[in-house]
Design an enzyme around this catalytic site. Structure first.
Site, PDB file in Angstrom:
ATOM      1  N   GLU A  75      -7.438  -6.172  29.879  1.00  0.00           N
ATOM      2  CA  GLU A  75      -7.483  -5.563  31.197  1.00  0.00           C
ATOM      3  C   GLU A  75      -7.609  -4.214  31.251  1.00  0.00           C
ATOM      4  O   GLU A  75      -8.048  -3.798  32.283  1.00  0.00           O
ATOM      5  CB  GLU A  75      -5.914  -6.219  31.690  1.00  0.00           C
ATOM      6  CG  GLU A  75      -5.603  -7.758  31.904  1.00  0.00           C
ATOM      7  CD  GLU A  75      -5.128  -8.288  30.127  1.00  0.00           C
ATOM      8  OE1 GLU A  75      -5.185  -7.485  29.177  1.00  0.00           O
ATOM      9  OE2 GLU A  75      -4.934  -9.538  30.385  1.00  0.00           O
ATOM     10  N   PHE A 137       9.444 -15.687  31.408  1.00  0.00           N
ATOM     11  CA  PHE A 137       8.426 -15.563  30.445  1.00  0.00           C
ATOM     12  C   PHE A 137       7.304 -14.437  30.879  1.00  0.00           C
ATOM     13  O   PHE A 137       7.007 -14.828  32.198  1.00  0.00           O
ATOM     14  CB  PHE A 137       7.824 -16.759  29.920  1.00  0.00           C
ATOM     15  CG  PHE A 137       6.725 -16.544  29.168  1.00  0.00           C
ATOM     16  CD1 PHE A 137       6.704 -15.940  27.838  1.00  0.00           C
ATOM     17  CD2 PHE A 137       5.393 -17.026  29.470  1.00  0.00           C
ATOM     18  CE1 PHE A 137       5.655 -15.778  27.119  1.00  0.00           C
ATOM     19  CE2 PHE A 137       4.367 -16.833  28.695  1.00  0.00           C
ATOM     20  CZ  PHE A 137       4.434 -16.166  27.550  1.00  0.00           C
ATOM     21  N   GLN A 138       6.919 -13.584  30.440  1.00  0.00           N
ATOM     22  CA  GLN A 138       5.753 -12.721  31.256  1.00  0.00           C
ATOM     23  C   GLN A 138       6.133 -11.976  32.739  1.00  0.00           C
ATOM     24  O   GLN A 138       5.445 -11.833  33.293  1.00  0.00           O
ATOM     25  CB  GLN A 138       4.475 -13.431  31.203  1.00  0.00           C
ATOM     26  CG  GLN A 138       4.064 -13.824  29.797  1.00  0.00           C
ATOM     27  CD  GLN A 138       2.517 -14.005  29.716  1.00  0.00           C
ATOM     28  OE1 GLN A 138       1.892 -14.771  30.706  1.00  0.00           O
ATOM     29  NE2 GLN A 138       1.912 -13.599  28.613  1.00  0.00           N
ATOM     30  N   LYS A 187       3.325 -16.913  41.625  1.00  0.00           N
ATOM     31  CA  LYS A 187       2.584 -18.072  41.419  1.00  0.00           C
ATOM     32  C   LYS A 187       3.016 -19.163  42.697  1.00  0.00           C
ATOM     33  O   LYS A 187       1.968 -19.690  42.995  1.00  0.00           O
ATOM     34  CB  LYS A 187       3.096 -18.803  39.797  1.00  0.00           C
ATOM     35  CG  LYS A 187       1.937 -19.583  39.659  1.00  0.00           C
ATOM     36  CD  LYS A 187       2.020 -20.102  38.235  1.00  0.00           C
ATOM     37  CE  LYS A 187       1.097 -20.766  37.782  1.00  0.00           C
ATOM     38  NZ  LYS A 187       1.424 -21.231  36.242  1.00  0.00           N
ATOM     39  N   MET A 497     -12.054  17.087  19.846  1.00  0.00           N
ATOM     40  CA  MET A 497     -11.322  17.907  20.562  1.00  0.00           C
ATOM     41  C   MET A 497     -10.112  18.252  20.208  1.00  0.00           C
ATOM     42  O   MET A 497      -9.639  19.579  20.244  1.00  0.00           O
ATOM     43  CB  MET A 497     -11.316  17.320  22.217  1.00  0.00           C
ATOM     44  CG  MET A 497     -10.850  18.442  22.922  1.00  0.00           C
ATOM     45  SD  MET A 497     -12.118  19.620  23.187  1.00  0.00           S
ATOM     46  CE  MET A 497     -13.151  19.291  24.714  1.00  0.00           C
TER      47      MET A 497
HETATM   48  C1  LIG Z   1      -5.965   7.535  25.554  1.00  0.00           C
HETATM   49  C2  LIG Z   1      -5.990   8.878  24.981  1.00  0.00           C
HETATM   50  N1  LIG Z   1      -5.338   9.188  23.983  1.00  0.00           N
HETATM   51  C3  LIG Z   1      -5.320  10.380  23.419  1.00  0.00           C
HETATM   52  C4  LIG Z   1      -5.957  11.437  23.853  1.00  0.00           C
HETATM   53  C5  LIG Z   1      -5.882  12.961  23.577  1.00  0.00           C
HETATM   54  N2  LIG Z   1      -7.384  13.293  23.142  1.00  0.00           N
HETATM   55  C6  LIG Z   1      -7.992  13.984  23.922  1.00  0.00           C
HETATM   56  S1  LIG Z   1      -9.528  14.308  23.475  1.00  0.00           S
HETATM   57  C7  LIG Z   1      -9.294  13.549  22.101  1.00  0.00           C
HETATM   58  C8  LIG Z   1     -10.344  13.576  20.924  1.00  0.00           C
HETATM   59  C9  LIG Z   1     -11.267  12.371  21.230  1.00  0.00           C
HETATM   60  O1  LIG Z   1     -12.096  11.931  20.220  1.00  0.00           O
HETATM   61  P1  LIG Z   1     -13.418  11.520  20.261  1.00  0.00           P
HETATM   62  O2  LIG Z   1     -13.399  10.160  21.244  1.00  0.00           O
HETATM   63  O3  LIG Z   1     -14.015  10.942  18.803  1.00  0.00           O
HETATM   64  O4  LIG Z   1     -14.252  12.419  21.053  1.00  0.00           O
HETATM   65  P2  LIG Z   1     -14.779  13.984  20.405  1.00  0.00           P
HETATM   66  O5  LIG Z   1     -13.763  14.904  20.792  1.00  0.00           O
HETATM   67  O6  LIG Z   1     -14.631  13.920  19.081  1.00  0.00           O
HETATM   68  O7  LIG Z   1     -16.352  14.149  21.018  1.00  0.00           O
HETATM   69  C10 LIG Z   1      -7.929  13.032  22.001  1.00  0.00           C
HETATM   70  C11 LIG Z   1      -7.615  12.162  20.930  1.00  0.00           C
HETATM   71  C12 LIG Z   1      -6.609  11.118  25.248  1.00  0.00           C
HETATM   72  N3  LIG Z   1      -7.284  11.961  25.895  1.00  0.00           N
HETATM   73  N4  LIG Z   1      -6.578   9.773  25.849  1.00  0.00           N
END
Ligand SMILES: Cc1ncc(C[n+]2csc(CCOP(=O)(O)OP(=O)(O)O)c2C)c(N)n1
Lengths: 587, 204
Positions: A75, A137-138, A187, A497
């Site tokens: 979803e 449920f749900q 529902k 990042m």
């Molecule tokens: C759902 C979610 N969980 C955690 C984060 C924290 N976060 C921000 S950037 C990042 C790294 C993303 O890694 P990747 O997709 O491999 O991209 P890269 O930075 O390596 O290009 C994380 C864990 C986020 N933004 N969203």
């Protein structure tokens, strides 16, 4: 999914007079009324996942010829696909889910749409009214859970009214400041008998979004702009949402005012134009951050002054008189004080200001200064022989290979910033990303929604390995629906990042940011039935891009990039935009 | 680490002279003044349906607005309810609270009441009943009413503005207050003006 329902088999000419072509069987149940309301709104595609409490609505779609349902793997994917559909078309995207886990799985997507003002409507099943409150449920209090992340949400309580509830929710998602809305559908209400034909979608009478800004403030603002020496226009996502790109461009060209965009505003102004300074903020260009910091007047349009844009408020455009146009009065002076609040529709307000301009600002020196910053802070990167492939190069080569109206979607992280920095955007609704919420996993489902919204345009998703792992199951949908999209995984075997921040701010303590083992994404793609490619060297880049684009169907390119590459410029969180770092030692 | 771009270092760059305060208002860097906190009475005319109270209280907690009191009740229109909310915030916060309230689809209009608005709070006080005559004297002095009197406790009702109620409570304290229930403010504008009109969103 049956033959008839594939998006490609869908006739495109649905612009016949209302009700004529879209003939439908008479309404007999609440669920029929929901479907009728969607058709009245002109909806063609739905993204969702089946389940007990929403089954009556799905059943009402069974023999329908006009609505195409795209079954997603999760979803969250349905919500992101609907979100991207909304960004690309401008009309609300529709997602559907059952009660409980179906509804809670939508939450991330709704929160994402809420932060970025993307038009989305969610229809969620709910347990029958008599069970509500009994922990059936749900059962989940979907309204309670989603209220903080939706523009409006409605609990349907009557088969005679449920169709109009859906119409209202659709209209509210679409009008004024766009955003996500939700209708929770017990529902018994969707199964209940009714012959009520819902009317055309309309907002409540009490909902009256502003159009024209106060004329006296407009005049005062025009006076300030005309007399400024260092003006900038800051174009936010509201320019695109408000279909005001043409007005923005005309205004900027006429008065020769440099334009900076926010990230959601990317595409509102052509980045290849002399007046464009591209985008400002944490990883914005050096020249945009210099200009935004040193301007003396700012015409900010459709932006909420997010902290990733402003950096520390104390040092944000501290010499500037702020003219702030927004359709949402609550954005005025929320984060940055507006000296001249212009509450209204972006396209109308820009024309109002244009008409009120007493003259043109003397900007020659300032424009020269901005051009100088462009040469002083070029977005150049090096490609040394002894270092692995640079991601920037891949983004640039893909951009060169594709037409200007290509749609780019992304996950969240370093790859998102490179996709933003090294692709030149010239058209609105070509940049489809997760800004305010920063949702990893957005890219692939968004590419699916975007491709369905614009089947004739190319769609490329730049993803990170971490982001791709969050929603890669949606590849099954792209294969089944025969969607010609390309996913480029800029694979640094890390959540890069986070790793960059650890190196910059946590003394290189890389806790839970590097993947000791990562699947091979080209092979993963093949397992799903998509085409998989792999790039490791510079000389493979152009050729592989050409092959992936030539393949008529979804493809994934696993690009092994330099894991040490970092994103610059960078303004530290809460820092001074004008002091952006160009390398780690400046942080 | 690789990456990094060319260009003048931070200390070599053109710098602006100004400064903003934490509210994003441009200030003279020499004299940093923080805005005053004040109390405001907001009257919201809202849809009378389930979930609206939760939506509004959720908004206040989510956006960290300080609620002093909140009352809800029906109005002459059975589809509408009135909420009277007392907030305490620095000036920009009050304006924000108002605008964020107005933005909710279930909120029809919002108005900040002037200080001279008619404002009343009701309070029930249960005090020790050892000295019934003295308790009665104070109740009369503050135009209160005795609702229940037993051998050990007396429960009285008082209405008025905050100041009057605080004074009365101070006076009862000598007997020992066992319990208090305060309603928070109900308020309407003075004179013929209506407090909140249908179809008027006082957006700006
Ligand atoms: C759902 C979610 N969980 C955690 C984060 C924290 N976060 C921000 S950037 C990042 C790294 C993303 O890694 P990747 O997709 O491999 O991209 P890269 O930075 O390596 O290009 C994380 C864990 C986020 N933004 N969203």
């Amino acid at each position: 999914m049956s033959e008839r329902a594939t998006p490609t088999s869908k006739p495109a000419d649905t612009d016949d007079a209302e009700g004529e072509k879209r003939d439908r069987k008479p309404v007999e149940t609440g669920a029929d009324s929901v479907v009728a309301a969607l058709k009245n709104a002109g909806v063609e595609y739905l993204f969702g996942v089946q389940g007990g409490a929403i089954m009556p609505v799905y059943d009402a779609l069974y023999e329908d010829e006009d609505l195409t349902h795209v079954t997603m793997a999760h979803e969250q994917g349905a919500a992101h696909a609907a979100d991207a559909f909304g960004i690309v078309t401008g009309d609300p995207g529709v997602c559907m889910a059952t009660s409980g886990p179906g509804a809670t799985n939508l939450v991330t997507g709704l929160a994402d749409a809420s932060m970025d003002s993307d038009p989305v409507i969610a229809l969620t099943g709910q347990v029958p009214t008599e069970f509500v409150g009994n922990d059936a449920f749900q059962e989940t209090d979907t309204i309670g859970v989603t209220a903080p992340v939706t523009k409006a949400s409605f609990f349907a309580s009557d088969p005679d009214v449920v169709g109009d509830d859906v119409g209202t929710a659709w209209a509210l998602a679409n009008e004024g400041r766009q955003g996500p809305t939700l209708v929770d559908l017990p529902k018994d209400v969707t199964q209940g008998e009714t012959d009520h034909e819902p009317g055309q979608p309309r907002t409540p009478d009490t909902y009256t979004p502003p159009e024209r800004a106060d004329e006296t403030v407009v005049e005062a603002a025009a006076e300030v702009l005309a007399n400024s020496e260092r003006p900038v226009i800051l174009a936010g996502g509201g320019v695109i949402k408000g279909e005001a790109s043409a007005e923005l461009r005309a205004f900027a060209y006429e008065y020769e005012i440099p334009v900076i965009t926010t990230m959601p505003g990317i595409g509102s102004f052509p980045e290849d134009h002399d007046l464009s300074l591209e985008w400002a903020g944490m990883h914005g260009t050096g020249y945009a951050n210099m200009a935004i910091t040193n301007c003396d007047a700012m015409f900010a349009i459709g932006t909420r002054f997010d902290d990733r844009l402003t950096g520390g408020i104390e040092s944000f455009a501290p010499d500037a008189e702020i003219i702030h146009c927004d359709i949402d009065p609550a954005e005025i002076s929320k984060n940055v004080h507006a000296d001249y609040p212009l509450i209204g529709d972006a396209a109308i307000v820009i024309e109002q200001v244009d008409a009120a301009m007493p003259g043109r600002p003397d900007v020659d020196e300032w424009c020269e200064q901005c051009q100088q910053w462009k040469t002083e802070y070029p977005m150049d990167y090096k490609t040394p022989d002894d270092e692995p492939l640079k991601p920037q190069y891949v983004v640039e080569k893909f951009d060169e290979a594709t037409p200007a109206d290509t749609i780019v979607t992304t996950g969240v992280g370093q790859h998102q910033m490179w996709a933003c920095q090294y692709w030149t955007y010239t058209e609105p609704r070509t940049w489809v990303s997760s800004h305010g919420l920063g949702t990893m996993g957005y890219g692939l489902p968004a590419a699916i929604g975007a491709k369905i919204a614009a089947p004739d345009r190319e769609v490329v998703c730049f993803d990170g390995d971490g982001s791709f792992l969050m929603t890669s199951q949606e590849l099954s949908v792209a294969v089944r629906e025969e969607l010609d999209i390309t996913v480029v995984v800029l694979n640094n075997e890390a959540v890069g990042m986070v790793r960059q921040w650890q190196d910059g701010f946590y003394e290189g303590r890389r806790m839970a940011s590097e993947y000791p083992w990562i699947p091979q994404f080209d092979m993963l793609a093949e397992a799903f039935g998509a085409r998989g490619f792999r790039i490791e060297e510079y000389d493979e880049v152009e050729e592989t891009i050409a092959e992936a684009r030539a393949y008529d169907g979804p493809s994934v390119i696993d690009v092994l990039i330099d894991p040490a590459e970092n994103v610059y410029p960078m303004v530290a969180s809460g820092g001074d935009n004008g002091l952006f770092a160009l390398s780690e030692d400046q942080l | 680490m690789s990456g990094g771009l060319e260009g003048p270092a931070p200390e070599e760059r053109m710098r602006p002279e100004g400064r903003r305060n934490s509210q994003g208002i441009r200030i003279d860097p020499e004299v940093e003044a923080e805005p005053n906190t004040r109390q405001a009475v907001l009257s919201a005319y809202v849809e009378h349906r389930p979930g609206v109270l939760a939506e509004i209280s959720g908004l206040f907690s989510r956006r960290q607005f300080n609620i002093e009191s909140l009352t809800v009740g029906p109005t002459v229109d059975e589809n509408r309810a009135r909420m009277t909310i007392v907030v305490e915030e620095p000036e920009p916060g009050i304006e924000q609270a108002k605008k964020q309230l107005e933005k909710l689809i279930s909120v029809i209009s919002v108005r900040e009441l002037e200080p001279d608005a008619v404002q009343r709070e009701l309070v029930l006080v249960k005090v020790n009943g050892e000295e019934p005559d003295k308790v009665q004297a104070i109740t009369e002095m503050y135009d209160g009413q005795t609702l229940d009197a037993g051998p050990r406790t007396i429960t009285v009702q008082l209405t008025g503005d905050e100041q009057k109620i605080d004074d009365a409570l101070d006076a009862y304290r000598q007997f020992g207050i066992r319990e208090i229930a305060r309603t928070g403010y109900a308020a309407l504008t003075r004179g013929e003006q209506t407090t909140a009109k249908e179809n008027v969103r006082t957006a700006d």
